[in-house]
Design a protein around this motif. Structure first.
Motif, mmCIF file in Angstrom:
data_model
loop_
_atom_site.group_PDB
_atom_site.id
_atom_site.type_symbol
_atom_site.label_atom_id
_atom_site.label_comp_id
_atom_site.label_asym_id
_atom_site.label_seq_id
_atom_site.Cartn_x
_atom_site.Cartn_y
_atom_site.Cartn_z
ATOM 1 N N SER A 298 0.800 -1.223 0.000
ATOM 2 C CA SER A 298 0.000 0.000 0.000
ATOM 3 C C SER A 298 0.833 1.273 0.000
ATOM 4 C CB SER A 298 -0.942 0.008 1.219
ATOM 5 O OG SER A 298 -1.902 -1.019 1.119
ATOM 6 N N ILE A 299 2.033 1.201 0.513
ATOM 7 C CA ILE A 299 2.900 2.376 0.588
ATOM 8 C C ILE A 299 3.982 2.271 -0.476
ATOM 9 C CG2 ILE A 299 4.362 3.799 2.065
ATOM 10 C CD1 ILE A 299 1.499 3.589 3.028
ATOM 11 N N LYS A 300 4.121 3.306 -1.271
ATOM 12 C CA LYS A 300 5.124 3.294 -2.331
ATOM 13 C C LYS A 300 6.522 3.181 -1.726
ATOM 14 C CE LYS A 300 2.530 5.972 -5.750
ATOM 15 N NZ LYS A 300 2.522 7.186 -6.599
ATOM 16 N N PRO A 301 7.409 2.424 -2.365
ATOM 17 C CA PRO A 301 8.763 2.242 -1.825
ATOM 18 C C PRO A 301 9.510 3.547 -1.592
ATOM 19 C CG PRO A 301 8.348 0.650 -3.564
ATOM 20 C CD PRO A 301 7.182 1.602 -3.560
ATOM 21 N N ASP A 302 9.347 4.517 -2.504
ATOM 22 C CA ASP A 302 10.059 5.783 -2.333
ATOM 23 C C ASP A 302 9.563 6.536 -1.111
ATOM 24 O OD1 ASP A 302 7.672 6.277 -4.103
ATOM 25 O OD2 ASP A 302 8.291 8.355 -3.808
ATOM 26 N N LYS A 303 8.244 6.433 -0.839
ATOM 27 C CA LYS A 303 7.725 7.130 0.334
ATOM 28 C C LYS A 303 8.207 6.476 1.614
ATOM 29 C CE LYS A 303 3.720 9.021 2.641
ATOM 30 N NZ LYS A 303 2.323 9.449 2.556
ATOM 31 N N MET A 304 8.211 5.140 1.645
ATOM 32 C CA MET A 304 8.695 4.447 2.843
ATOM 33 C C MET A 304 10.160 4.768 3.102
ATOM 34 S SD MET A 304 7.940 2.650 5.412
ATOM 35 C CE MET A 304 6.315 2.035 4.969
ATOM 36 N N ALA A 305 10.959 4.774 2.036
ATOM 37 C CA ALA A 305 12.373 5.114 2.186
ATOM 38 C C ALA A 305 12.535 6.564 2.630
ATOM 39 C CB ALA A 305 13.108 4.878 0.867
ATOM 40 N N GLY A 306 11.649 7.436 2.111
ATOM 41 C CA GLY A 306 11.705 8.840 2.508
ATOM 42 C C GLY A 306 11.361 9.033 3.974
ATOM 43 N N ILE A 307 10.386 8.259 4.469
ATOM 44 C CA ILE A 307 10.023 8.321 5.887
ATOM 45 C C ILE A 307 11.212 7.909 6.749
ATOM 46 C CG2 ILE A 307 8.587 7.264 7.677
ATOM 47 C CD1 ILE A 307 6.351 7.089 5.576
ATOM 48 N N LEU A 325 24.603 14.809 0.612
ATOM 49 C CA LEU A 325 25.039 13.529 0.047
ATOM 50 C C LEU A 325 24.005 12.444 0.312
ATOM 51 C CD1 LEU A 325 28.860 13.580 0.932
ATOM 52 C CD2 LEU A 325 27.845 13.554 -1.369
ATOM 53 N N ARG A 326 23.371 12.500 1.460
ATOM 54 C CA ARG A 326 22.324 11.538 1.775
ATOM 55 C C ARG A 326 21.117 11.727 0.850
ATOM 56 N NH1 ARG A 326 20.978 11.070 8.059
ATOM 57 N NH2 ARG A 326 19.769 12.945 7.626
ATOM 58 N N LEU A 327 20.771 12.968 0.581
ATOM 59 C CA LEU A 327 19.685 13.255 -0.360
ATOM 60 C C LEU A 327 20.070 12.842 -1.776
ATOM 61 C CD1 LEU A 327 18.562 16.749 0.983
ATOM 62 C CD2 LEU A 327 17.227 14.641 1.068
ATOM 63 N N HIS A 328 21.318 13.051 -2.127
ATOM 64 C CA HIS A 328 21.807 12.650 -3.454
ATOM 65 C C HIS A 328 21.693 11.145 -3.627
ATOM 66 C CE1 HIS A 328 24.811 11.544 -6.519
ATOM 67 N NE2 HIS A 328 24.536 12.727 -7.061
ATOM 68 N N SER A 329 22.079 10.410 -2.598
ATOM 69 C CA SER A 329 21.989 8.947 -2.637
ATOM 70 C C SER A 329 20.536 8.510 -2.784
ATOM 71 C CB SER A 329 22.598 8.353 -1.364
ATOM 72 O OG SER A 329 22.464 6.945 -1.342
ATOM 73 N N PHE A 330 19.654 9.176 -2.060
ATOM 74 C CA PHE A 330 18.224 8.861 -2.167
ATOM 75 C C PHE A 330 17.740 9.108 -3.594
ATOM 76 C CE2 PHE A 330 13.711 9.740 -1.971
ATOM 77 C CZ PHE A 330 13.241 8.790 -1.079
ATOM 78 N N ASN A 336 13.385 11.493 -9.479
ATOM 79 C CA ASN A 336 12.144 12.168 -9.864
ATOM 80 C C ASN A 336 10.927 11.750 -9.039
ATOM 81 O OD1 ASN A 336 12.920 13.873 -12.188
ATOM 82 N ND2 ASN A 336 13.536 11.916 -13.062
ATOM 83 N N SER A 337 11.165 11.212 -7.866
ATOM 84 C CA SER A 337 10.053 10.741 -7.040
ATOM 85 C C SER A 337 9.448 11.886 -6.236
ATOM 86 C CB SER A 337 10.531 9.650 -6.079
ATOM 87 O OG SER A 337 11.490 10.161 -5.167
ATOM 88 N N GLY A 338 8.192 11.685 -5.837
ATOM 89 C CA GLY A 338 7.537 12.664 -4.981
ATOM 90 C C GLY A 338 8.228 12.792 -3.642
ATOM 91 N N ALA A 339 8.741 11.654 -3.129
ATOM 92 C CA ALA A 339 9.442 11.686 -1.840
ATOM 93 C C ALA A 339 10.697 12.539 -1.923
ATOM 94 C CB ALA A 339 9.789 10.265 -1.405
ATOM 95 N N LEU A 340 11.417 12.448 -3.038
ATOM 96 C CA LEU A 340 12.632 13.249 -3.200
ATOM 97 C C LEU A 340 12.289 14.734 -3.220
ATOM 98 C CD1 LEU A 340 15.656 13.549 -3.746
ATOM 99 C CD2 LEU A 340 15.167 13.260 -6.196
ATOM 100 N N LYS A 341 11.237 15.092 -3.939
ATOM 101 C CA LYS A 341 10.843 16.502 -3.983
ATOM 102 C C LYS A 341 10.477 17.009 -2.592
ATOM 103 C CE LYS A 341 7.792 15.986 -7.363
ATOM 104 N NZ LYS A 341 6.766 16.350 -8.378
ATOM 105 N N ARG A 342 9.791 16.175 -1.814
ATOM 106 C CA ARG A 342 9.386 16.591 -0.481
ATOM 107 C C ARG A 342 10.600 16.749 0.436
ATOM 108 N NH1 ARG A 342 4.956 16.568 3.002
ATOM 109 N NH2 ARG A 342 5.697 17.624 4.862
ATOM 110 N N LEU A 343 11.527 15.802 0.364
ATOM 111 C CA LEU A 343 12.716 15.880 1.207
ATOM 112 C C LEU A 343 13.563 17.102 0.870
ATOM 113 C CD1 LEU A 343 13.703 12.100 1.153
ATOM 114 C CD2 LEU A 343 12.980 13.383 3.176
ATOM 115 N N VAL A 383 12.726 16.999 -12.435
ATOM 116 C CA VAL A 383 11.465 17.516 -11.873
ATOM 117 C C VAL A 383 11.692 18.284 -10.583
ATOM 118 C CG1 VAL A 383 10.070 15.679 -12.900
ATOM 119 C CG2 VAL A 383 10.968 15.384 -10.598
ATOM 120 N N THR A 384 12.867 18.149 -9.996
ATOM 121 C CA THR A 384 13.171 18.857 -8.753
ATOM 122 C C THR A 384 13.754 20.242 -8.998
ATOM 123 O OG1 THR A 384 15.448 17.984 -8.585
ATOM 124 C CG2 THR A 384 13.674 16.643 -7.631
ATOM 125 N N ILE A 385 13.831 20.665 -10.257
ATOM 126 C CA ILE A 385 14.601 21.862 -10.593
ATOM 127 C C ILE A 385 14.167 23.127 -9.841
ATOM 128 C CG2 ILE A 385 13.264 22.428 -12.655
ATOM 129 C CD1 ILE A 385 17.063 22.894 -12.087
#
Length: 507
Positions: A298-307, A325-330, A336-343, A383-385
């Motif tokens: 039910s939870i997208k992998p990118d969101k779980m990893a972002g949490i 660097l941690r954000l870069h690795s993510f 281009n994930s929604g979790a990356l944009k939020r972080l 998409v994060t530009i």
């Protein structure tokens, strides 16, 4: 929040004519299409674009609407966002929001709700300080993710699937089928007195007469797509009747099928696929997968990893460079994930505090590295530009005038390697044009909106079909600049690019 269809026709019209509805992605503050839309609306009043054309039809012209290209992966996956010709857009808004038409659309959408498919993406509008996009995201959290988790009590299997190129493949004639039923639509195929045909005509007028596909990038087209997808829901409901052993959640073109066996889930998937094909759409095979644990699926992998990443806070990453660097690795794992944009948005908000990102805290010798890391995040995830541009503006501002020039030239050179991305260039121009920089950086771009910002005289839309001189004058593209781009502050503030104000309850 409340559903858009619960608004009056006048409220809906006002909603569709907003800056954030005409183009739902972020643009620099000095760019706004709302003044042109308002002026066009004053000229058209409640009339159709047909009353302002000459002997030529717009659907005989190419490039009547403008397509802004965005890149999805930094390579060769790109998406076209359509800026519909303002006269056709306002005319379509007039048609959709005419009192009787708006009432009939609302009635039809209510009919789609009765069945096994639970639509969770009915367009919503904000009723408080939050943007409409933020309200939509909150609606996703409440109606899709949370409900999916509760279904783990009833079901053991979950299939995720979505429509491949939904907007690009949608058959425009299916709009009339959705609003009036197949029989009536077929019987009145050539009369624009039928609302569905009129909407079809407007869309094709800006797309060279094509019947395959609708534009992407506006709240109005999201609404039209929802009408057709609701019609597909109706077909699915008719085929599956009223089963008690399955559930289907749909959020726009994303489907979640809940069942208690592989065989049952796959049978339902076939019904969904067959129903979509009638409207010209097909399922995306690469994004279709079965999970035998509903909670996990039910939870997208990118969101779980972002949490998980968000919960770490500054643990093991006490410096700005380590956090980046941690954000870069993510971003490498979930580009281009929604979790990356939020972080990134959260990080941008945090370091916007003068006490965090200042020359007293950030080592000047570290700036080159910080800029390199941030630029690469934007390169891999275009998409994060907007937020990447904000971060770059903050770090580069901490250097000398000479160093600023060197850094921005390197950034521009790197980003030039991203193909087909006018959207990215609009934001790069934003961070290099400010006179507060103290330097004059040449910004050479083929993107028409960038040329407009540079005071070049070009056209975004083909106006050769318009006979009305007043309407043509209103469509001067220089009118999209509501302030001088050079007067924009050197630092982009989080409010200029933030998707929504932080609300931990709905994170």
């Amino acid at each position: 929040m409340k559903q858009l269809i619960e608004c009056s026709n006048k409220e809906a019209r006002e909603h569709f004519l907003k800056r954030s509805s005409y183009f739902t992605s972020d643009l620099p503050d000095y760019i706004s299409f709302e003044p042109i839309l308002k002026d066009v609306a004053d000229v058209l009043k409640d009339k159709s674009y047909n009353e302002f054309k000459n002997e030529k039809d717009p659907n005989k012209f190419d490039k009547v609407s403008y397509n802004l290209v965005t890149n999805k992966d930094g390579k060769f996956a790109w998406r076209s966002l359509e800026l519909m010709h303002p006269a056709i857009y306002v005319s379509l808004v007039n048609q959709v929001c005419e009192e009787n038409n708006w009432a009939s659309i609302g009635k039809r959408l209510k009919e789609f709700e009765e069945g096994v498919v639970d639509c969770c993406s009915a367009p919503v509008v904000s009723t408080d300080h939050q943007q409409d996009v933020a309200t939509t995201i909150r609606n996703w959290w409440e109606r899709v993710e949370q409900r999916s988790l509760t279904y783990s009590m009833e079901f053991s299997h979950l299939i995720h699937t979505d429509v491949s190129n939904c907007y690009g493949s949608l058959y425009t004639h299916s709009i009339a089928w959705a609003l009036h039923g197949m029989a009536e639509a077929k019987g009145k195929r050539h009369t624009n007195a039928l609302l569905g045909n009129s909407i079809d005509d407007h869309i094709r007028a800006g797309r060279y007469g094509q019947t395959n596909g609708i534009g992407q990038g506006s709240a109005l087209m999201d609404f039209i797509a929802e009408i057709v997808l609701g019609y597909v829901d109706e077909q699915i409901n008719a085929e599956l009747k009223e089963p008690t052993d399955i559930k289907i959640l749909r959020y726009r073109d994303d489907y979640r099928i809940f069942a208690n066996s592989d065989e049952r889930a796959e049978t339902v998937l076939k019904v969904v696929s067959d129903s979509l094909r009638k409207a010209g759409m097909t399922l995306g095979v690469s994004k279709t997968f079965l999970s035998k644990n509903v909670v996990d699926g039910s939870i997208k992998p990118d969101k779980m990893a972002g949490i998980n990443l968000q919960d770490l806070g500054k643990t093991n990453a006490k410096t700005i460079q380590k956090q980046l660097l941690r954000l870069h690795s993510f971003g490498q794992c979930f580009p281009n994930s929604g979790a990356l944009k939020r972080l990134l948005s959260d990080f941008d908000t945090e370091i916007s505090e003068p006490s965090v990102a200042s020359s007293d805290v950030v080592d000047p010798s570290d700036i080159d590295v910080l800029v390199a890391i941030v630029a690469d995040i934007g390169f891999v995830s275009p998409v994060t530009i907007p937020v990447v541009a904000s971060l770059l503006s903050r770090f580069v501002s901490l250097t000398s005038t000479e160093k600023k020039s060197q850094l921005w030239e390197k950034v521009l050179k790197k980003m030039k390697r991203v193909p087909h991305n006018g959207y990215l260039e609009i934001w790069l121009q934003r961070v290099t044009i400010s006179k507060d920089l103290g330097i004059k950086l040449p910004f050479d771009s083929a993107e028409p909106i960038c040329k407009i910002v540079n005071s070049e005289k070009i056209d975004l839309w083909e106006n050769g079909w318009i006979k009305d001189g007043v309407l043509k004058d209103i469509l001067q593209v220089s009118n999209i600049l509501k302030s001088s781009p050079e007067d924009a502050p050197e630092l982009i503030q989080p409010t200029e690019v933030a998707l929504f104000k932080r609300n931990d309850q709905h994170s």
